[in-house]
Design an enzyme around this catalytic site. Sequence first.
Site, short mmCIF file in Angstrom:
data_model
loop_
_atom_site.label_atom_id
_atom_site.label_comp_id
_atom_site.label_asym_id
_atom_site.label_seq_id
_atom_site.Cartn_x
_atom_site.Cartn_y
_atom_site.Cartn_z
N LYS A 34 6.30 10.92 9.40
CA LYS A 34 6.27 12.55 9.32
C LYS A 34 7.81 12.29 9.86
CE LYS A 34 2.53 13.73 10.19
NZ LYS A 34 1.54 13.87 11.67
N ARG A 104 2.65 17.71 16.54
CA ARG A 104 2.25 16.58 15.50
C ARG A 104 2.47 15.54 16.12
NH1 ARG A 104 4.61 18.95 10.23
NH2 ARG A 104 2.38 17.96 9.88
N GLY A 113 -5.76 10.98 10.34
CA GLY A 113 -7.11 11.41 10.53
C GLY A 113 -7.01 10.70 11.91
N MET A 115 -4.40 10.63 14.61
CA MET A 115 -3.54 10.76 16.08
C MET A 115 -4.43 12.41 15.00
SD MET A 115 -2.39 8.04 16.41
CE MET A 115 -0.91 8.43 17.67
N ARG A 359 4.77 12.04 1.78
CA ARG A 359 4.79 10.82 2.20
C ARG A 359 4.35 9.55 0.84
NH1 ARG A 359 -0.72 11.07 6.06
NH2 ARG A 359 -1.87 11.92 4.78
N HIS A 475 -12.02 13.22 3.43
CA HIS A 475 -11.74 11.73 4.65
C HIS A 475 -12.34 10.48 3.78
CE1 HIS A 475 -12.78 8.84 7.98
NE2 HIS A 475 -11.70 9.57 8.12
N ARG A 581 -13.18 -30.21 -14.20
CA ARG A 581 -13.65 -31.42 -14.02
C ARG A 581 -15.14 -31.30 -14.33
NH1 ARG A 581 -13.89 -26.34 -11.07
NH2 ARG A 581 -12.57 -25.89 -9.40
N ARG A 637 -9.83 -34.42 -15.20
CA ARG A 637 -9.92 -35.43 -14.39
C ARG A 637 -10.32 -36.17 -14.66
NH1 ARG A 637 -11.88 -32.30 -8.31
NH2 ARG A 637 -13.21 -32.79 -9.11
N GLU A 765 -3.87 -35.13 -3.09
CA GLU A 765 -4.96 -34.63 -2.41
C GLU A 765 -5.46 -35.47 -1.16
OE1 GLU A 765 -9.09 -33.62 -4.26
OE2 GLU A 765 -8.42 -35.90 -5.59
N SER A 784 -0.29 -32.95 -9.64
CA SER A 784 -1.30 -31.81 -9.27
C SER A 784 -1.73 -31.89 -7.80
CB SER A 784 -1.97 -31.43 -10.28
OG SER A 784 -2.97 -30.45 -10.01
N THR A 787 -5.29 -28.75 -3.22
CA THR A 787 -5.79 -28.50 -1.93
C THR A 787 -6.28 -28.17 -1.20
OG1 THR A 787 -4.75 -26.14 -2.85
CG2 THR A 787 -2.81 -27.60 -1.71
N ASN A 788 -7.73 -28.26 -2.07
CA ASN A 788 -8.98 -28.12 -1.04
C ASN A 788 -9.13 -29.63 -0.10
OD1 ASN A 788 -9.05 -25.84 -2.27
ND2 ASN A 788 -11.14 -26.10 -3.84
N ASP A 789 -9.24 -30.71 -0.22
CA ASP A 789 -9.16 -31.38 0.02
C ASP A 789 -7.89 -31.63 0.46
OD1 ASP A 789 -11.84 -32.02 -0.96
OD2 ASP A 789 -11.55 -33.49 -2.11
N CYS A 851 -3.94 -27.31 -8.05
CA CYS A 851 -5.40 -26.53 -8.59
C CYS A 851 -6.19 -26.33 -7.80
CB CYS A 851 -5.38 -28.07 -9.55
SG CYS A 851 -5.78 -29.94 -8.41
N TYR A 871 3.66 -25.02 -12.28
CA TYR A 871 2.80 -24.20 -12.49
C TYR A 871 1.61 -24.23 -10.85
CZ TYR A 871 -0.43 -28.11 -13.35
OH TYR A 871 -1.35 -29.27 -13.24
P1 ADP Z 1 -1.72 14.61 10.08
O1 ADP Z 1 -1.08 13.42 10.52
O2 ADP Z 1 -3.58 14.46 10.59
O3 ADP Z 1 -1.73 15.27 8.57
P2 ADP Z 1 0.26 16.88 10.51
O4 ADP Z 1 0.73 16.70 11.44
O5 ADP Z 1 0.22 16.66 9.27
O6 ADP Z 1 -1.74 16.07 10.88
O7 ADP Z 1 -0.96 18.29 10.65
C1 ADP Z 1 -1.90 18.86 9.85
C2 ADP Z 1 -2.24 19.97 9.61
O8 ADP Z 1 -1.75 20.85 10.23
C3 ADP Z 1 -0.43 20.08 8.29
O9 ADP Z 1 -0.98 19.56 7.49
C4 ADP Z 1 0.23 22.05 8.59
O10 ADP Z 1 -1.27 22.22 7.63
C5 ADP Z 1 -0.70 22.35 9.32
N1 ADP Z 1 -0.04 21.89 10.29
C6 ADP Z 1 1.55 21.59 11.33
N2 ADP Z 1 1.99 21.52 11.61
C7 ADP Z 1 2.51 22.82 11.27
C8 ADP Z 1 3.98 23.84 11.04
N3 ADP Z 1 4.99 24.06 12.08
N4 ADP Z 1 3.21 25.24 10.15
C9 ADP Z 1 2.21 25.05 10.24
N5 ADP Z 1 1.65 23.99 9.54
C10 ADP Z 1 1.26 23.31 10.39
MG MG Z 2 -0.82 16.04 8.20
MG MG Z 3 -10.97 -33.67 -4.81
#
Ligand code: ADP
Ligand code: MG
Ligand code: MG
Length: 902
Positions: A34, A104, A113, A115, A359, A475, A581, A637, A765, A784, A787-789, A851, A871
């Site tokens: 981020k 953040r 989701g 952290m 990202r 999510h 086989r 074979r 083998e 050939s 590699t299993n055996d 093989c 191959y």
């Molecule tokens: P996550 O890693 O879970 O995506 P973020 O750090 O991106 O969490 O924060 C989640 C949301 O919080 C962002 O998508 C944004 O909508 C809001 N947010 C974060 N920082 C700011 C900011 N400086 N101003 C306004 N909204 C923010």
């Molecule tokens: Mg985010």
């Molecule tokens: Mg064999």
Amino acid sequence: MSARKATSARKRVYFFGDGQADGRAGMKELLGGKGANLAEMTRLHVPVPPGFTISTAVCSVYQKNGGRIPDAVKREAFSALAKVERVMGRRFGDADDPLLVSVRSGARASMPGMMDTILNLGLNDATVKGLARRADERFAYDSYRRFLSMYGDVVLEIPHERFESRIEARKAERKVRLDVDLRAEDWLRIVREFQEIVEEHSGRPFPQDPAEQLWGAVAAVFRSWDNDRARRYRKIHGIPESWGTAVNVQAMVFGNMGDDCATGVAFTRDPSTGDKHFYGEYLKNAQGEDVVAGIRTPQPINRASRREGQSQLPTLEQEMPRAYQALVRIYRQLERDYRDMQDIEFTIENGKLWMLQTRNGKRTTQAAVKIAVDMAKEGLISREEAVRRIDPHGLDQLLHPTLDPEAERNVVAKGLPASPGAASGRIVFSADEAETRAKGGEKVILVRIETSPDDIHGMHAAQGILTARGGMTSHAAVVARGMGKCCVAGCGELRIDYAAGTMGVRGVTLRAGDVITLDGSTGEVMQGEVAMVTPELSGAFGELMRWADKIRTLSVRTNADTPADARVARAFGAEGIGLCRTEHMFFEPGRILAMREMILASDGPARERALAKLLPMQRGDFADIFRAMAGLPVTIRLLDPPLHEFLPHGDDEIVEVARALGRDAAALRAKVEELSEFNPMLGHRGSRLGISYPEIYRMQVRAIMEAACEVAAEGVRIQPEIMLPLITHVRELERLRALVEQEIAAVRAEWPRTKVKPSIGTMIEVPRAALTADLLAEHADFFSFGTNDLTQMGYALSRDDAGKFLPDYVESGIMPDDPFVSIDEDGIGRLMEIGVVGGRRTRPGLKIGICGEHGGDPKSIRFCAKLGFDYVSCSPFRVPVARLAAAQAAGAGEKKPRRTRG
Ligand code: ADP
Ligand code: MG
Ligand code: MG
């Protein structure tokens, strides 16, 4: 220039803002994904609220320091904060016009989701009044209550529900349904109640000092690296514990300041199909995660993003055209800069667009392929890059069956097509249940009202995921796409009752344990199991495969024992058969009896008579396989398994078989005993069998030759290769080669005009074969690697076995990578290297292939490329995986002349 100079090893805080940034996209290790991307966007002059990133190195220091942030770091942070204040023209903690910030987290790899983020930090009873002056009190107290609950939840660890329930209570009192319907005085009341909750829970008033708030929040982000959810996610995704997270502190912009404000998320291309359209959702007058939390139904940003059931909602393009146009310009710029599909988060404050995150977006394999191919065509990336970008393991998803369009479906509900693919399984309503049942070998579909990070293990265990709430960016949808799992989300007509273990829909009640089928490409939910079909290599996928074929130097063959398998493999691009086989051909009903007769024959002539019955059957099989593989090499074979495998075992069966053969049951039993061995793996099988029963191999060679001559006479070009299995000693090979050559010569004499001339080679083998490869190569036209055996005999410990019998050994960390999964230079790979070097020393240019199962494993394929193999050969469904992996491995080995067929 000075900013560049300050980027020394000791620097721990990186500023970004106003077109300048200490960091850049390439600095993810230090700044987290981020932070690095916020810096990059700032450099690109994309509007990003200013802020600073505290590096991941500080996270480790924090953990080692027993949870203290060093003073030097604080000093650096405050001087960066002063710059933010200058850019924003507001001061942190200023009661008249306060600068607020978000705190953040951001690790190197995105962990959705996992952290928690804290918004509106810097608010207290005094600054909230100053904030109100910027818009109104409703907005200020709405912001304050958000801050209190996020801070309470993340920093003080007060259960989120405690806060939520106060809002629900207030809405009930006011008789309103939505948060936006609450007024300033409601939020003020709620703020007071939240402060009471905090005081009651933590034994002291909510901290009013913004600096204390800031360090409390930063420490909480560092701590959150270690929470259970985050740990579990890292374990599943193989993210090292040592990486740590960075912390981003950033000036707030507000999407909740009124109806010309909004917050949203978007993908620059469709993350599910890869189609080239801008796709996203937003909410007016909202903040942060409101869009994905399912609090209100989000609106589509444009028409292309509109899903069924949203048709009446206006789009961002219609409601805020200027902000939308700005967003379009920015997403295009970001795609050009990153040369990849982006997942972006934005906020609009009083009509002005701000970017808060970008990202590389998670996507399904289908989308990954489409996007890579499109981007190569758009000139954003090279074809080589497109080929490199696709994870070969993921192709499995595309090769797996989808619902048979002809099959009858009993559709009971429809939701959003959140992640494509199809799956059938039994309904389970909890993640734990999903995990338990899946461990017991059952296929399950996880059904939830909505999912949260606590459900990850269950989502992993399930075949598919079905939710009642949430959109395409919920999510469930995001995580399922990341996992390559089929998902139907936001299926609003479901009435899920966890307590009763039931799911009601359209008048039907389904229970836990009932079988349902999901189609993640249409959003359909069906009762019972629905037939599936195998897919084709068409469109973008086919194109990518053609590019891969141009790049790779390794040839890709298939392991196929039947004409049907051969045809499937050929459709997937197989360039020959690396292993056919022959034993399976004898197990067919009608043939096994003749086989048994042959085994039980008391003398040579009796055996020849039995073999004469088998000959035409084998000849027919081979002829069909040669036709299916017209123009391509086919390695056959000769018989490999110990003979007792063809005999009956139980007493009843022995009696029955004896009767069918018109023989004495006691004599048959004696023969079964005579043939059984202590170590059948190394015993009377393979080449040894060929030596003690030369008639068998002679019959097989004749069948191959006659079939080949017959098919060649039809005008089909064929290249048979006869392979001798389980060679242990060079003398075995010498002797069998002579036998095979004799029979070939005999058949050629009967077909004087034929040009068919099979080559004769051996499997490597047995470890001894690898070690004496220089000697074997005197008598082999090709090698050939079986590699299993070879793995079995060279290193008899798989991770599964070890897990079952030697759990402590596995725990101890001594256990290397499972050699049954991948081959590399550390283990069995050394035997292979000895074999390759030895073989080619004697016979330069010796044709070498593999093989075993490893022939379809990308890591092993890379290793084979490095050793200079000609191959790899794998099961039909893995052929595309191998083609891609081979392309990615191109150049891994010594320079070789361009590939020739076979
Ligand atoms: P996550 O890693 O879970 O995506 P973020 O750090 O991106 O969490 O924060 C989640 C949301 O919080 C962002 O998508 C944004 O909508 C809001 N947010 C974060 N920082 C700011 C900011 N400086 N101003 C306004 N909204 C923010
Ligand atoms: Mg985010
Ligand atoms: Mg064999």
